[in-house]
Design a protein around this motif. Structure first.
Motif, mmCIF file in Angstrom:
data_model
loop_
_atom_site.group_PDB
_atom_site.id
_atom_site.type_symbol
_atom_site.label_atom_id
_atom_site.label_comp_id
_atom_site.label_asym_id
_atom_site.label_seq_id
_atom_site.Cartn_x
_atom_site.Cartn_y
_atom_site.Cartn_z
ATOM 1 N N CYS A 278 0.965 -1.328 -0.009
ATOM 2 C CA CYS A 278 -0.100 -0.038 0.048
ATOM 3 C C CYS A 278 0.765 1.254 -0.152
ATOM 4 N N LEU A 279 1.061 1.924 -1.000
ATOM 5 C CA LEU A 279 1.682 3.229 -1.329
ATOM 6 C C LEU A 279 0.863 4.332 -0.789
ATOM 7 N N ILE A 280 1.274 5.040 0.061
ATOM 8 C CA ILE A 280 0.532 6.216 0.481
ATOM 9 C C ILE A 280 1.369 7.547 0.105
ATOM 10 N N ILE A 281 0.737 8.406 -0.831
ATOM 11 C CA ILE A 281 1.489 9.511 -1.108
ATOM 12 C C ILE A 281 0.644 10.905 -0.466
ATOM 13 N N THR A 317 5.221 5.075 2.320
ATOM 14 C CA THR A 317 4.921 6.352 2.574
ATOM 15 C C THR A 317 5.857 7.375 1.872
ATOM 16 N N ARG A 318 5.214 8.295 0.966
ATOM 17 C CA ARG A 318 6.141 9.178 0.274
ATOM 18 C C ARG A 318 5.307 10.674 0.430
ATOM 19 N N ARG A 319 6.003 11.723 1.003
ATOM 20 C CA ARG A 319 5.368 12.905 1.366
ATOM 21 C C ARG A 319 6.005 14.030 0.594
ATOM 22 N N ASN A 320 4.953 14.850 0.424
ATOM 23 C CA ASN A 320 5.190 16.224 -0.650
ATOM 24 C C ASN A 320 5.984 15.765 -1.762
ATOM 25 N N CYS A 321 5.296 15.225 -2.673
ATOM 26 C CA CYS A 321 6.178 14.869 -3.896
ATOM 27 C C CYS A 321 5.478 15.789 -5.111
ATOM 28 N N THR A 322 6.543 16.061 -5.850
ATOM 29 C CA THR A 322 6.260 17.068 -7.070
ATOM 30 C C THR A 322 5.615 15.799 -8.315
ATOM 31 N N ARG A 323 5.320 16.211 -9.364
ATOM 32 C CA ARG A 323 4.629 15.431 -10.377
ATOM 33 C C ARG A 323 5.639 14.298 -10.722
ATOM 34 N N ILE A 348 -3.433 8.521 -2.500
ATOM 35 C CA ILE A 348 -2.987 9.942 -2.917
ATOM 36 C C ILE A 348 -3.754 10.788 -2.222
ATOM 37 N N LEU A 349 -3.107 11.656 -1.427
ATOM 38 C CA LEU A 349 -3.799 12.718 -0.582
ATOM 39 C C LEU A 349 -3.287 13.944 -1.187
ATOM 40 N N SER A 350 -3.955 14.708 -1.932
ATOM 41 C CA SER A 350 -3.468 16.047 -2.507
ATOM 42 C C SER A 350 -4.375 16.929 -2.947
ATOM 43 N N HIS A 351 -3.890 17.838 -3.665
ATOM 44 C CA HIS A 351 -4.874 18.884 -4.418
ATOM 45 C C HIS A 351 -5.052 18.178 -5.800
ATOM 46 N N LEU A 388 -5.784 -1.052 -7.074
ATOM 47 C CA LEU A 388 -6.685 -0.235 -6.300
ATOM 48 C C LEU A 388 -6.255 1.293 -5.962
ATOM 49 N N PHE A 389 -6.925 1.967 -6.409
ATOM 50 C CA PHE A 389 -6.505 3.747 -6.052
ATOM 51 C C PHE A 389 -7.504 4.278 -5.199
ATOM 52 N N PHE A 390 -7.001 5.127 -4.345
ATOM 53 C CA PHE A 390 -8.048 5.925 -3.394
ATOM 54 C C PHE A 390 -7.492 7.267 -3.369
ATOM 55 N N ILE A 391 -8.193 8.055 -4.181
ATOM 56 C CA ILE A 391 -7.850 9.584 -4.273
ATOM 57 C C ILE A 391 -8.625 10.495 -3.528
ATOM 58 N N GLN A 392 -7.883 11.254 -2.792
ATOM 59 C CA GLN A 392 -8.443 12.391 -2.141
ATOM 60 C C GLN A 392 -7.831 13.487 -2.263
ATOM 61 N N ALA A 393 -8.833 14.163 -3.472
ATOM 62 C CA ALA A 393 -8.239 15.601 -4.268
ATOM 63 C C ALA A 393 -9.753 16.205 -4.768
ATOM 64 N N CYS A 394 -9.752 17.406 -4.844
ATOM 65 C CA CYS A 394 -10.774 18.043 -5.467
ATOM 66 C C CYS A 394 -10.560 17.681 -7.005
ATOM 67 N N ARG A 395 -11.697 17.903 -7.751
ATOM 68 C CA ARG A 395 -11.630 17.610 -9.282
ATOM 69 C C ARG A 395 -12.463 18.989 -9.688
ATOM 70 N N GLY A 396 -12.497 20.009 -9.192
ATOM 71 C CA GLY A 396 -12.890 21.416 -9.576
ATOM 72 C C GLY A 396 -13.083 21.959 -8.667
ATOM 73 N N THR A 397 -13.797 23.108 -8.616
ATOM 74 C CA THR A 397 -13.980 24.349 -7.619
ATOM 75 C C THR A 397 -15.415 24.456 -7.308
ATOM 76 N N GLN A 398 -16.374 23.834 -8.036
ATOM 77 C CA GLN A 398 -17.517 24.062 -7.782
ATOM 78 C C GLN A 398 -18.036 23.330 -6.300
#
Length: 515
Positions: A278-281, A317-323, A348-351, A388-398
């Motif tokens: 389980c990789l957590i970014i 775990t990987r923290r504060n990763c660039t693209r 992945i926990l990110s914007h 399995l991917f679990f993505i916590q991030a916005c997909r827009g601003t609305q």
């Protein structure tokens, strides 16, 4: 043709004044990171950045045409439409309703406001902000659009944060103050459409407000057109019966959840020597690209680490990763031998934006890129195993608004193909699941003290329902139900997660042994 398109961009650049370039930079401020925008001194640099982010190309010049339309460069649009390479492409003169809108209504509205403000009005606005923004910034020769950006940095302005702006405009230009109020009221009544509408030919083809919103969307555009349908005969098609069954599963956590005849569905094997990696970014600090920090993300990281360790996974775990660091972390994961593993998990926990997640450098990683790193073509030991991917991030601003229950209509789609498929092969993009924290175009919410609605609900329901033998899609449906019932203190902001999958079997984690 590429050289021809670059000539078109050069033509546009040469027609831009300094003020018009600033207008374009403001309109693109949701598409590019602030650090990159601050380096732009010419139209050429702006267009290069947009091309690097795959937002502008010969195949899809619609963003350029949209920017010119908003800034009312009608003559230039007509000139470009007559250009040979634009005509060959066929996108430039595509009907407006068929083009994807990249610039938000909010950003366009602020631009329209700025067009109505004279120099004296701008001085008055700066005077009213003297005790709110630093004097140094206000004494600079800022345009109104640049002032809007400074207000956004200080959290004085946002798509759902127009109070300060309305008060100021009510004093300086009452008619525009009323216009802001009208915009806010209209924004409350925006109808939410779950599916992307690029394929609809007219407004008549769009789903109505009574169209059912599926709880599980399928990997669509991110999967290059792969579509799946899931028709569970065990579900009642009567809305009132369906509502009762769902609510009974929500009100009591000990209640049985609706099942889809699991005895008829094959399960992925979960009998390996180890469950897998389980990789957590965890991206927290975005200050380098002007996006601030993500308070509360460490709470999500700890919850994910604890629950997947409990399920038998090895945690990386990987923290504060660039693209580039995000892609490298996934490529490193792909390079491992997963022969003895049952599956692989990436959290992945990110914007984020519509089509991907954002690194701490402000650069976008497309969902397709994430998935491709773990393709069986690159990692043969993951052949036929769930990814399995679990993505916590916005997909827009609305922000999603609450809606009242409706009687839903049903449309049945049938997908047929005459192409033969070899018996011993599987599609490259089979066996994926992407559990998104929100549907396209919308924001997801994060509590600075308690973590995000989606990740906390996911971890809670994994602990609750894995010991009961529930499969992963049933658990994610419960997560959907739980998160959909949450709202902010005003009761106006809602969130709807979205699992997207190409799984060919059910995922059932073996219940961990009691300590």
């Amino acid at each position: 043709m590429e050289m021809c398109f670059q000539s078109v961009l050069l033509k546009v650049q040469e027609s831009l004044s300094a003020d018009e370039l600033q207008d374009l930079l403001f309109l693109c401020s949701d598409l590019l990171c602030l650090r990159d925008l601050n380096t732009v001194s010419s139209g050429q640099k702006l267009f290069t950045l947009l091309q690097e982010q795959d937002l502008l190309s010969l195949e899809d010049p619609s963003l350029l045409m949209e920017l010119l339309r908003i800034t009312k460069r009608t003559r230039l649009i007509r000139s470009l439409q007559s250009d040979a390479c634009m005509q060959t492409n066929g996108t430039a003169d595509q009907p407006q309703q068929q083009q994807q809108q990249r610039i938000s209504r909010y950003r366009q509205f602020l631009y329209e406001l700025s067009e109505s403000i004279c120099d004296q009005d701008l001085k008055n606005i700066k005077f009213l902000l003297m005790k709110t923004l630093s004097r140094r910034k206000l004494e600079q020769n800022l345009t109104l659009l640049q002032l809007f950006l400074e207000m956004e940095k200080e959290d004085l302005l946002g798509e759902n944060n127009l109070d300060v702006l309305q008060r100021i405009f009510a004093d300086v230009y009452p008619a525009l103050g009323k216009k802001i109020n009208q915009y806010r009221e209209e924004n409350l009544n925006v109808v939410f459409i779950a599916e992307e509408t690029e394929g609809f030919s007219s407004k008549a083809d769009l789903p109505s407000s009574q169209t059912s919103l599926p709880s599980v969307e399928i990997l669509g555009r991110e999967m290059d057109g792969i579509t799946l349908t899931k028709n569970a005969s065990g579900f009642s098609r009567d809305n009132s019966q369906r509502s009762d069954s769902v609510n009974s599963g929500i009100d009591s956590e000990s209640s049985e959840m609706p099942q889809i005849g699991n005895s008829m569905l094959e399960q992925y094997e979960m009998k390996g020597e180890w469950r897998g990696v389980c990789l957590i970014i965890n991206n927290y600090d975005f200050s380098a690209c002007g996006m601030g920090i993500r308070d509360g993300t460490d709470i999500d990281h700890e919850s994910l680490r604890d629950v997947f360790e409990w399920l038998g996974f090895e945690i990386l775990t990987r923290r504060n990763c660039t693209r580039e660091q995000i892609l490298k972390a996934l490529m490193d994961l792909s390079a491992r031998d997963h022969t003895q593993a049952d599956c692989v998990v990436c959290c992945i926990l990110s914007h984020g934006r519509l089509n991907g997640i954002v690194g701490v450098d402000g650069q976008l990683v497309f969902f397709k890129e994430l998935m491709a790193t773990l393709s069986p073509l690159r990692c043969s030991s993951l052949y036929g195993k769930p990814k399995l991917f679990f993505i916590q991030a916005c997909r827009g601003t609305q922000n999603q608004r609450p809606v009242f229950p409706q009687t839903f209509t049903e449309d049945e789609d049938v997908l047929a193909s005459d192409a033969g498929v070899p018996r011993d092969s599987i599609p490259e993009m089979a066996d994926y699941l992407m559990a998104m924290s929100t549907v396209p175009l919308y924001a997801s919410f994060r509590d600075k003290n308690n973590g995000t609605w989606f990740i906390q609900s996911l971890c809670h329901n994994l602990r609750l329902l894995v010991p009961r033998g529930k499969d992963l899609l049933s658990i994610l449906t419960k997560v959907n139900a739980d998160v959909s019932r949450k709202s902010d203190k005003s009761g106006l902001k809602k969130q709807m997660p979205q699992p997207e999958f190409s799984l060919t079997k059910t995922v059932v984690f073996p219940p961990p042994a009691l300590p």
